[in-house]
Design a protein around this motif. Structure first.
Motif, PDB file in Angstrom:
ATOM      1  N   ALA A 186       0.834  -1.203   0.000  1.00  0.00           N
ATOM      2  CA  ALA A 186       0.000   0.000   0.000  1.00  0.00           C
ATOM      3  C   ALA A 186       0.871   1.257   0.000  1.00  0.00           C
ATOM      4  O   ALA A 186       0.588   2.222  -0.722  1.00  0.00           O
ATOM      5  CB  ALA A 186      -0.940  -0.007   1.205  1.00  0.00           C
ATOM      6  N   CYS A 187       1.943   1.242   0.773  1.00  0.00           N
ATOM      7  CA  CYS A 187       2.863   2.391   0.799  1.00  0.00           C
ATOM      8  C   CYS A 187       3.508   2.597  -0.566  1.00  0.00           C
ATOM      9  O   CYS A 187       3.596   3.730  -1.059  1.00  0.00           O
ATOM     10  CB  CYS A 187       3.948   2.187   1.853  1.00  0.00           C
ATOM     11  SG  CYS A 187       3.375   2.384   3.537  1.00  0.00           S
ATOM     12  N   THR A 188       3.940   1.510  -1.182  1.00  0.00           N
ATOM     13  CA  THR A 188       4.572   1.593  -2.499  1.00  0.00           C
ATOM     14  C   THR A 188       3.589   2.140  -3.533  1.00  0.00           C
ATOM     15  O   THR A 188       3.936   3.027  -4.318  1.00  0.00           O
ATOM     16  CB  THR A 188       5.085   0.199  -2.938  1.00  0.00           C
ATOM     17  OG1 THR A 188       6.024  -0.258  -1.966  1.00  0.00           O
ATOM     18  CG2 THR A 188       5.734   0.251  -4.308  1.00  0.00           C
ATOM     19  N   TYR A 189       2.364   1.629  -3.506  1.00  0.00           N
ATOM     20  CA  TYR A 189       1.349   2.106  -4.449  1.00  0.00           C
ATOM     21  C   TYR A 189       1.051   3.592  -4.229  1.00  0.00           C
ATOM     22  O   TYR A 189       0.964   4.376  -5.192  1.00  0.00           O
ATOM     23  CB  TYR A 189       0.061   1.284  -4.313  1.00  0.00           C
ATOM     24  CG  TYR A 189      -1.028   1.756  -5.236  1.00  0.00           C
ATOM     25  CD1 TYR A 189      -0.948   1.531  -6.611  1.00  0.00           C
ATOM     26  CD2 TYR A 189      -2.125   2.449  -4.745  1.00  0.00           C
ATOM     27  CE1 TYR A 189      -1.941   1.981  -7.461  1.00  0.00           C
ATOM     28  CE2 TYR A 189      -3.126   2.911  -5.593  1.00  0.00           C
ATOM     29  CZ  TYR A 189      -3.026   2.663  -6.949  1.00  0.00           C
ATOM     30  OH  TYR A 189      -4.000   3.124  -7.798  1.00  0.00           O
ATOM     31  N   ALA A 190       0.927   4.005  -2.983  1.00  0.00           N
ATOM     32  CA  ALA A 190       0.652   5.418  -2.673  1.00  0.00           C
ATOM     33  C   ALA A 190       1.777   6.312  -3.199  1.00  0.00           C
ATOM     34  O   ALA A 190       1.520   7.390  -3.743  1.00  0.00           O
ATOM     35  CB  ALA A 190       0.470   5.604  -1.176  1.00  0.00           C
ATOM     36  N   ARG A 191       3.022   5.856  -3.064  1.00  0.00           N
ATOM     37  CA  ARG A 191       4.156   6.637  -3.585  1.00  0.00           C
ATOM     38  C   ARG A 191       4.109   6.701  -5.114  1.00  0.00           C
ATOM     39  O   ARG A 191       4.388   7.744  -5.708  1.00  0.00           O
ATOM     40  CB  ARG A 191       5.476   6.035  -3.122  1.00  0.00           C
ATOM     41  CG  ARG A 191       5.791   6.344  -1.676  1.00  0.00           C
ATOM     42  CD  ARG A 191       7.194   5.862  -1.276  1.00  0.00           C
ATOM     43  NE  ARG A 191       7.448   6.127   0.116  1.00  0.00           N
ATOM     44  CZ  ARG A 191       7.263   5.241   1.096  1.00  0.00           C
ATOM     45  NH1 ARG A 191       6.819   4.025   0.826  1.00  0.00           N
ATOM     46  NH2 ARG A 191       7.511   5.569   2.355  1.00  0.00           N
ATOM     47  N   GLU A 192       3.771   5.579  -5.737  1.00  0.00           N
ATOM     48  CA  GLU A 192       3.719   5.524  -7.206  1.00  0.00           C
ATOM     49  C   GLU A 192       2.694   6.488  -7.785  1.00  0.00           C
ATOM     50  O   GLU A 192       2.924   7.091  -8.826  1.00  0.00           O
ATOM     51  CB  GLU A 192       3.415   4.098  -7.684  1.00  0.00           C
ATOM     52  CG  GLU A 192       4.573   3.146  -7.528  1.00  0.00           C
ATOM     53  CD  GLU A 192       4.187   1.699  -7.832  1.00  0.00           C
ATOM     54  OE1 GLU A 192       2.995   1.424  -8.136  1.00  0.00           O
ATOM     55  OE2 GLU A 192       5.082   0.837  -7.733  1.00  0.00           O
ATOM     56  N   ILE A 193       1.565   6.646  -7.115  1.00  0.00           N
ATOM     57  CA  ILE A 193       0.529   7.552  -7.637  1.00  0.00           C
ATOM     58  C   ILE A 193       0.667   8.974  -7.081  1.00  0.00           C
ATOM     59  O   ILE A 193      -0.160   9.839  -7.365  1.00  0.00           O
ATOM     60  CB  ILE A 193      -0.898   7.001  -7.380  1.00  0.00           C
ATOM     61  CG1 ILE A 193      -1.196   6.904  -5.881  1.00  0.00           C
ATOM     62  CG2 ILE A 193      -1.089   5.643  -8.077  1.00  0.00           C
ATOM     63  CD1 ILE A 193      -2.661   6.595  -5.566  1.00  0.00           C
ATOM     64  N   GLY A 194       1.732   9.204  -6.296  1.00  0.00           N
ATOM     65  CA  GLY A 194       1.986  10.546  -5.769  1.00  0.00           C
ATOM     66  C   GLY A 194       1.045  10.974  -4.656  1.00  0.00           C
ATOM     67  O   GLY A 194       0.820  12.163  -4.460  1.00  0.00           O
ATOM     68  N   ALA A 195       0.497  10.014  -3.926  1.00  0.00           N
ATOM     69  CA  ALA A 195      -0.478  10.326  -2.884  1.00  0.00           C
ATOM     70  C   ALA A 195       0.078  10.147  -1.471  1.00  0.00           C
ATOM     71  O   ALA A 195      -0.559  10.546  -0.506  1.00  0.00           O
ATOM     72  CB  ALA A 195      -1.712   9.447  -3.058  1.00  0.00           C
ATOM     73  N   HIS A 196       1.244   9.546  -1.337  1.00  0.00           N
ATOM     74  CA  HIS A 196       1.822   9.257  -0.025  1.00  0.00           C
ATOM     75  C   HIS A 196       2.174  10.551   0.699  1.00  0.00           C
ATOM     76  O   HIS A 196       2.893  11.401   0.184  1.00  0.00           O
ATOM     77  CB  HIS A 196       3.081   8.401  -0.192  1.00  0.00           C
ATOM     78  CG  HIS A 196       3.708   7.993   1.095  1.00  0.00           C
ATOM     79  ND1 HIS A 196       4.613   8.773   1.754  1.00  0.00           N
ATOM     80  CD2 HIS A 196       3.543   6.876   1.853  1.00  0.00           C
ATOM     81  CE1 HIS A 196       5.000   8.165   2.854  1.00  0.00           C
ATOM     82  NE2 HIS A 196       4.367   7.015   2.938  1.00  0.00           N
ATOM     83  N   LEU A 197       1.643  10.729   1.900  1.00  0.00           N
ATOM     84  CA  LEU A 197       1.972  11.888   2.726  1.00  0.00           C
ATOM     85  C   LEU A 197       2.849  11.495   3.915  1.00  0.00           C
ATOM     86  O   LEU A 197       3.784  12.197   4.265  1.00  0.00           O
ATOM     87  CB  LEU A 197       0.698  12.559   3.251  1.00  0.00           C
ATOM     88  CG  LEU A 197      -0.196  13.213   2.205  1.00  0.00           C
ATOM     89  CD1 LEU A 197      -1.488  13.699   2.843  1.00  0.00           C
ATOM     90  CD2 LEU A 197       0.530  14.362   1.528  1.00  0.00           C
ATOM     91  N   TRP A 198       2.526  10.360   4.536  1.00  0.00           N
ATOM     92  CA  TRP A 198       3.231   9.947   5.738  1.00  0.00           C
ATOM     93  C   TRP A 198       2.933   8.485   6.001  1.00  0.00           C
ATOM     94  O   TRP A 198       1.856   7.989   5.690  1.00  0.00           O
ATOM     95  CB  TRP A 198       2.732  10.805   6.901  1.00  0.00           C
ATOM     96  CG  TRP A 198       3.239  10.402   8.251  1.00  0.00           C
ATOM     97  CD1 TRP A 198       4.420  10.748   8.817  1.00  0.00           C
ATOM     98  CD2 TRP A 198       2.572   9.561   9.205  1.00  0.00           C
ATOM     99  NE1 TRP A 198       4.531  10.198  10.067  1.00  0.00           N
ATOM    100  CE2 TRP A 198       3.400   9.456  10.330  1.00  0.00           C
ATOM    101  CE3 TRP A 198       1.353   8.880   9.206  1.00  0.00           C
ATOM    102  CZ2 TRP A 198       3.062   8.707  11.447  1.00  0.00           C
ATOM    103  CZ3 TRP A 198       1.008   8.143  10.315  1.00  0.00           C
ATOM    104  CH2 TRP A 198       1.864   8.069  11.425  1.00  0.00           C
ATOM    105  N   SER A 199       3.906   7.795   6.560  1.00  0.00           N
ATOM    106  CA  SER A 199       3.661   6.411   6.986  1.00  0.00           C
ATOM    107  C   SER A 199       4.549   6.087   8.181  1.00  0.00           C
ATOM    108  O   SER A 199       5.601   6.694   8.373  1.00  0.00           O
ATOM    109  CB  SER A 199       3.916   5.423   5.846  1.00  0.00           C
ATOM    110  OG  SER A 199       5.242   5.528   5.380  1.00  0.00           O
TER     111      SER A 199
END
Length: 160
Positions: A115-128
Motif C-alpha cells: 500500500a505504501c509503495t502504491y501510494a508513492r507511485e501515484i503521488g499520494a503518499h503523505l506519511w507512513s
C-alpha cells in the motif's frame, strides 16, 4: 541603506516613498530629516511575507539600495542578516495542511508495504509509520491525499 549585524538599518533619505517601502518589511524606530532608523524583526519580515513580499525580494532591495561602502564589500549584506531573513520567512511555510485519509487496519506487513509503495507511485503518499515486528502491525499507519482515497480503496480491495 546601512544594515548592521544586529539587524538595525539606517537610510540616509527624506523620501516618504523610501520610508513606506522600508515600513513594509522593517520596524521603523524614528524618522528624522534626512535619516530613517529602523530594524528588521521577525514580526516585520513575517508581516511582509504575509503581504506577498518574499525574502528574496527583501534581500534584493537591501542589496540594490546599500550604501556605496557596503556595496563595495562582498557579500554586500551581512550573511547573518540574509540567513535570518530567509529563516523568518520560512517559518510561515514550515507546515502545510493537506486533506488526507488514514489507513491503519492492515492484515500483514507485506500488505502495508504494498500500500505504501502504491501510494508513492501515484503521488499520494503523505506519511507512513512502520514497525518491523508483525506483533506491532496494529501500530502501522499510512496517510494519503484525500483525493486518492478512491484509488487506494480499489487497490486495497483488489489485493485482498
Amino acid at each position: 541603506l546601512i544594515i548592521e549585524t544586529n539587524f538595525r538599518l539606517y537610510a540616509h533619505s527624506s523620501s516618504e516613498l523610501r520610508a513606506r517601502v522600508l515600513r513594509s518589511f522593517a520596524l521603523l524606530s524614528y524618522q528624522l530629516p534626512g535619516l530613517i532608523v529602523g530594524s528588521l524583526t521577525r514580526t516585520s519580515i513575517q508581516h511582509a511575507v504575509d503581504s506577498g513580499v518574499d525574502a528574496a525580494a527583501i534581500v534584493a532591495y537591501l542589496e540594490r539600495n546599500a550604501h556605496p561602502l557596503m556595496a563595495a564589500q562582498t557579500p554586500v549584506l551581512p550573511e547573518t542578516v540574509v540567513n535570518q531573513i530567509h529563516l523568518w520567512a520560512k517559518e510561515r511555510s514550515r507546515m502545510a495542511a493537506d486533506r488526507c485519509k488514514l489507513y491503519d487496519a492492515f492484515d500483514s506487513l507485506r500488505r502495508f508495504d504494498e500500500a505504501c509503495t502504491y501510494a508513492r507511485e501515484i503521488g499520494a503518499h503523505l506519511w507512513s509509520r512502520r514497525f518491523p515486528e508483525e506483533r506491532n502491525l496494529h501500530k502501522c499507519s499510512l496517510a494519503v491525499r484525500a483525493e486518492a482515497h478512491g484509488s487506494m480503496k480499489s487497490f486495497l480491495r483488489a489485493a485482498a
